[in-house]
Design an enzyme around this catalytic site. Structure first.
Site, short mmCIF file in Angstrom:
data_model
loop_
_atom_site.label_atom_id
_atom_site.label_comp_id
_atom_site.label_asym_id
_atom_site.label_seq_id
_atom_site.Cartn_x
_atom_site.Cartn_y
_atom_site.Cartn_z
N LYS A 34 -10.77 4.15 -1.37
CA LYS A 34 -9.57 4.82 -2.26
C LYS A 34 -8.58 3.76 -2.55
O LYS A 34 -8.20 2.82 -1.69
CB LYS A 34 -8.91 5.92 -1.59
N GLN A 78 -7.59 10.61 5.96
CA GLN A 78 -7.14 9.22 5.10
C GLN A 78 -6.80 8.07 6.14
O GLN A 78 -5.87 8.61 6.94
CB GLN A 78 -6.49 9.43 4.15
N ARG A 103 2.32 3.98 -7.45
CA ARG A 103 3.39 3.81 -6.52
C ARG A 103 2.97 2.20 -5.72
O ARG A 103 4.06 1.82 -5.19
CB ARG A 103 3.11 4.79 -5.44
N TYR A 147 -5.20 4.44 7.01
CA TYR A 147 -4.60 3.02 6.75
C TYR A 147 -4.90 1.95 7.94
O TYR A 147 -4.84 2.42 9.08
CB TYR A 147 -3.19 3.06 6.58
N TYR A 207 11.27 11.10 -3.63
CA TYR A 207 9.93 10.48 -2.88
C TYR A 207 8.85 10.69 -3.43
O TYR A 207 7.90 9.96 -3.68
CB TYR A 207 10.17 10.49 -1.44
N ARG A 236 10.10 1.40 -3.99
CA ARG A 236 10.40 2.46 -4.75
C ARG A 236 12.01 2.72 -4.76
O ARG A 236 12.46 2.76 -3.78
CB ARG A 236 9.96 3.92 -4.48
N HIS A 245 -2.99 4.45 -6.74
CA HIS A 245 -1.81 5.18 -5.76
C HIS A 245 -0.96 5.87 -6.40
O HIS A 245 0.21 6.08 -6.09
CB HIS A 245 -1.29 4.12 -4.90
N THR A 282 -7.89 3.94 2.51
CA THR A 282 -7.23 3.69 1.26
C THR A 282 -7.01 1.94 1.57
O THR A 282 -6.70 1.47 2.53
CB THR A 282 -5.86 4.37 1.50
C1 LIG Z 1 4.59 11.26 -2.39
C2 LIG Z 1 3.20 10.64 -2.05
C3 LIG Z 1 2.72 10.12 -1.20
C4 LIG Z 1 1.44 9.37 -1.02
N1 LIG Z 1 0.99 9.14 0.43
C5 LIG Z 1 -0.15 8.42 0.31
C6 LIG Z 1 -0.81 8.32 1.38
O1 LIG Z 1 -0.47 8.36 2.57
N2 LIG Z 1 -2.30 7.72 1.46
C7 LIG Z 1 -2.87 7.65 0.29
O2 LIG Z 1 -4.15 7.02 0.49
N3 LIG Z 1 -2.55 7.81 -0.75
C8 LIG Z 1 -1.05 8.30 -0.81
N4 LIG Z 1 -0.60 8.67 -2.02
C9 LIG Z 1 -1.29 8.53 -3.42
C10 LIG Z 1 -2.08 9.66 -3.66
O3 LIG Z 1 -3.20 9.92 -2.74
C11 LIG Z 1 -2.90 9.70 -4.92
O4 LIG Z 1 -3.56 8.47 -5.12
C12 LIG Z 1 -1.74 9.85 -6.13
O5 LIG Z 1 -0.71 10.80 -5.72
C13 LIG Z 1 -2.50 10.26 -7.43
O6 LIG Z 1 -1.46 10.38 -8.57
P1 LIG Z 1 -0.96 11.85 -8.95
O7 LIG Z 1 0.24 11.93 -7.88
O8 LIG Z 1 -0.22 11.42 -10.14
O9 LIG Z 1 -1.84 12.90 -8.93
C14 LIG Z 1 0.65 9.31 -2.09
C15 LIG Z 1 1.19 9.76 -3.47
C16 LIG Z 1 2.49 10.46 -3.31
C17 LIG Z 1 3.07 10.95 -4.81
#
Ligand SMILES: Cc1cc2nc3c(=O)[nH]c(=O)nc-3n(C[C@H](O)[C@H](O)[C@H](O)COP(=O)(O)O)c2cc1C
Length: 378
Positions: A252, A128, A279, A130, A25, A165, A276, A156
């Site tokens: 964001k 953060q 993702r 949503y 995940y 995914r 993100h 976000t």
């Molecule tokens: C496992 C996971 C869960 C995430 N959950 C959120 C979230 O709940 N809210 C959000 O704004 N971004 C979420 N993100 C995005 C991160 O805030 C961020 O944009 C991203 O991880 C940056 O890339 P990096 O992991 O390569 O540093 C998530 C990222 C990951 C890896």
């Protein structure tokens, strides 16, 4: 931990310590993971200029984020379900961030609740948001963040629908963790994780459980996001969020110049150039490739932050050189958390801090303010 010298070591350790569904995940990107790979690949393409014979004996990594002094030009970004990477993960990550003098962002989809973290840490953190269909509930979340004295709201905007995914579907990822035989067998091989999560405050979404309609019986994140997240979201809703949150606002998930201009017009304090972490829209540009264009277009109107693919201090340096005022890290600290709890997050921050400090010296800059495009090979 003593042998851990880089974020990749933490990733490998994390894989050994926690069930596969949760390491998959954290690591995965959407669909073919093109954008996930581009985030890293494009960062590595950016070459730093080696400069010599510059007196770099007095160096300083401190800067400001949203007008507040921070000891490093990066903070911990929002990551859902942090508390299932390690029990009480949100509290531990927040403590490590605060000890290092940097901000921590709690996800809407955290396991510990806003109140759990507020009660366990001494300084304010960022929340953060949503935006879900139930605006009454969204308003109550914002009010809870204000009551907990959160010092910034991170809105976000890149997740109206959820990017798929593959691994999460194959692993049957669910919250609380699914107790299917396959998962139980895998969990049995991770006793440290089982212990930490069982002794954690919660195993489900702490901010939402029992408060949001339609969550009962919904186990899959994708299913729940599909039913609750608002596909009608538009810039009008940012105005609404601003009307209920008068404090500092960060938008964001901006990856396009037109969107950056619209974000700057909202009067938000900052925006984060982000996809993100690869993702969401697979096939989107890497965030580092969009950063300089967005910084040039709106950097004088709004504070430009950056995330996506940061695994080293050199990556932070590259982003600052290309116009980011500061960065957020995601997976880098999550690997640390899964590998070793609060000490693991502290280790991740320390690794990136040391790499940044050494790389500043070797590119001939002493302060964060001195970093600019001149430190890159054109
Ligand atoms: C496992 C996971 C869960 C995430 N959950 C959120 C979230 O709940 N809210 C959000 O704004 N971004 C979420 N993100 C995005 C991160 O805030 C961020 O944009 C991203 O991880 C940056 O890339 P990096 O992991 O390569 O540093 C998530 C990222 C990951 C890896």
């Amino acid at each position: 931990m003593r042998d851990v010298t880089c974020i990749e070591d933490l990733r490998v350790l994390a894989r050994r310590r926690i069930p596969r569904a949760f390491s998959d995940y954290a690591e995965a990107g959407s669909y073919s993971e093109e954008t996930l790979r581009a985030n890293r690949g494009d960062l590595e393409q950016i070459k730093l200029r080696q400069r010599v014979m510059v007196d770099v004996s007095s160096r300083d990594t401190a800067t400001t984020m949203l007008g507040e002094t921070v000891s490093l030009p990066f903070g911990l970004g929002p990551v859902a379900m942090t508390g299932l990477q390690h029990g009480n993960g949100e509290i531990l990550a927040c403590r490590a961030a605060h000890a290092a003098g940097i901000p921590f962002t709690m996800s809407t989809l955290s396991i510990c609740s806003i109140e759990d973290v507020a009660a366990a840490v001494a300084k304010p953190f960022w929340f953060q948001l949503y935006v879900m269909k139930d605006r009454g509930f969204v308003r109550s979340l914002v009010e809870r963040a204000a009551a907990a004295k959160c010092s910034a709201l991170v809105l976000t905007v890149d997740l109206q629908v959820l990017g798929q995914r593959h691994a999460d579907i194959k692993n049957g990822l669910s919250v609380p963790p699914s107790l299917k035989i396959k998962n139980l067998i895998n969990m049995a091989t991770k006793p440290g994780w089982v212990l930490s999560v069982l002794s954690g405050k919660r195993w489900t979404f702490g901010n939402l459980h029992g408060r949001v309609k339609g969550m009962e019986g919904v186990k899959s994140l994708a299913q729940w996001v599909g039913s609750q997240f608002d596909e009608t979201l538009s810039w009008k809703d940012v105005e609404w969020v601003r009307s209920i949150w008068p404090g500092k606002l960060i938008i964001k998930g901006i990856l396009d110049i037109e969107d950056a201009k619209l974000a700057a017009k909202t009067g938000a304090t900052a925006l984060v150039v982000s996809n993100h972490g690869g993702r969401q829209l697979d096939g989107a540009a890497s965030s580092i490739s969009m950063l300089p264009k967005i910084a040039d277009a709106v950097g004088s109107e709004i504070e430009v932050m950056f995330d996506g693919g940061i695994r080293t201090g050199q990556d932070v340096l590259r982003a600052l050189a290309l116009g980011a005022r500061s960065c957020l890290i995601g997976r880098a600290y999550i690997f640390g958390l899964a590998a070793g709890g609060e000490a693991g997050v502290a280790k991740a921050i320390g690794i990136i801090r040391n790499e940044l400090d050494v790389s500043m010296a070797l590119t001939g800059v002493r302060t964060v303010q001195d970093i600019g495009r001149h430190i890159l090979v054109q």
